[in-house]
Design a protein around this motif. Structure first.
Motif, PDB file in Angstrom:
ATOM      1  N   HIS A  29       0.798  -1.222  -0.034  1.00 40.94           N
ATOM      2  CA  HIS A  29      -0.043  -0.005  -0.211  1.00 40.94           C
ATOM      3  C   HIS A  29       0.821   1.488   0.098  1.00 40.94           C
ATOM      4  CE1 HIS A  29      -2.678   3.030   1.701  1.00 40.94           C
ATOM      5  NE2 HIS A  29      -3.655   2.532   0.932  1.00 40.94           N
ATOM      6  N   LEU A  32       2.506   1.675  -3.611  1.00 40.51           N
ATOM      7  CA  LEU A  32       1.434   2.217  -4.568  1.00 40.51           C
ATOM      8  C   LEU A  32       1.203   3.538  -4.395  1.00 40.51           C
ATOM      9  CD1 LEU A  32      -0.774  -1.112  -4.974  1.00 40.51           C
ATOM     10  CD2 LEU A  32       0.907  -0.259  -6.375  1.00 40.51           C
ATOM     11  N   VAL A  33       0.881   3.863  -2.968  1.00 40.40           N
ATOM     12  CA  VAL A  33       0.644   5.458  -2.902  1.00 40.40           C
ATOM     13  C   VAL A  33       1.989   6.127  -3.177  1.00 40.40           C
ATOM     14  CG1 VAL A  33       0.208   7.134  -1.006  1.00 40.40           C
ATOM     15  CG2 VAL A  33      -1.118   5.000  -1.017  1.00 40.40           C
ATOM     16  N   GLY A  36       2.132   6.208  -7.001  1.00 43.01           N
ATOM     17  CA  GLY A  36       1.020   7.259  -7.627  1.00 43.01           C
ATOM     18  C   GLY A  36       0.329   6.761  -8.709  1.00 43.01           C
ATOM     19  N   ASN A  37       0.820   5.448  -8.993  1.00 45.09           N
ATOM     20  CA  ASN A  37      -0.014   4.546  -9.927  1.00 45.09           C
ATOM     21  C   ASN A  37      -1.139   3.861  -9.516  1.00 45.09           C
ATOM     22  OD1 ASN A  37      -0.731   3.038 -12.210  1.00 45.09           O
ATOM     23  ND2 ASN A  37       1.611   2.708 -12.813  1.00 45.09           N
ATOM     24  N   ASN A  38      -2.190   3.828 -10.368  1.00 47.33           N
ATOM     25  CA  ASN A  38      -3.451   2.994  -9.934  1.00 47.33           C
ATOM     26  C   ASN A  38      -3.730   2.080 -10.941  1.00 47.33           C
ATOM     27  OD1 ASN A  38      -4.139   4.631 -12.133  1.00 47.33           O
ATOM     28  ND2 ASN A  38      -6.062   5.735 -10.894  1.00 47.33           N
ATOM     29  N   ARG A  39      -2.894   1.542 -11.700  1.00 42.68           N
ATOM     30  CA  ARG A  39      -2.909   0.624 -12.672  1.00 42.68           C
ATOM     31  C   ARG A  39      -2.618  -0.832 -12.247  1.00 42.68           C
ATOM     32  NH1 ARG A  39      -0.796   4.572 -16.418  1.00 42.68           N
ATOM     33  NH2 ARG A  39       1.150   3.198 -16.285  1.00 42.68           N
ATOM     34  N   ASP A  66       4.291  -1.890 -15.915  1.00 38.89           N
ATOM     35  CA  ASP A  66       3.558  -1.412 -14.647  1.00 38.89           C
ATOM     36  C   ASP A  66       4.229  -2.564 -13.401  1.00 38.89           C
ATOM     37  OD1 ASP A  66       2.269   0.783 -15.782  1.00 38.89           O
ATOM     38  OD2 ASP A  66       0.359  -0.418 -15.894  1.00 38.89           O
TER      39      ASP A  66
END
Length: 132
Positions: A29, A32-33, A36-39, A66
């Protein structure tokens, strides 16, 4: 999403699997935060409905680029002794889907009335009329 990576927990005599999975997911988490990628998608392919547990495998779904970028970020530092990274692998043809969602049950009416009285500074009679 065309690829996936499995991150499997290795047995550890000092820490139970659920504690290691919690730590791994927290690190993911933060990674990913920070990225800054949400893929990137996440699943738990070895979860067990009989014993409510997520299992010992965390699966990351995404495109090859990714996934490579995420794994290059070294977000799982400090857990290298406890995990085995397998993949990336090509996602096989679909056998079906499972939707998972959270259901929050309504509280008892009495509790909702007390909460209403505190938030709206009303008496019990008004709360009872508002929340039958």
């Amino acid at each position: 999403m065309e690829r996936y990576i499995d991150i499997r927990l290795l047995p550890d005599p000092e820490f139970p699997a659920n504690l290691l999975m919690n730590a791994l997911f927290a690190k993911l988490h933060r990674g990913l935060v920070g990225w800054g990628n949400n893929r990137i998608g996440v699943s738990f392919p070895r979860h067990d409905d009989g014993i409510p547990t997520l299992g010992k495998c965390l699966r990351l779904h995404g495109d090859q680029q990714d996934l490579d970028n995420l794994m290059a970020r070294n977000w799982f530092c400090g857990m290298r002794d406890n995990i085995l990274v397998v993949g990336p692998e090509t996602i096989p043809t679909s056998k079906g889907y499972r939707c998972v969602y959270r259901v929050q049950a309504k509280s008892s009416p009495e509790r909702l009335r007390r909460r209403y009285m505190q938030r709206h500074h009303t008496d019990a009679q008004t709360a009872r009329q508002t929340i039958p």
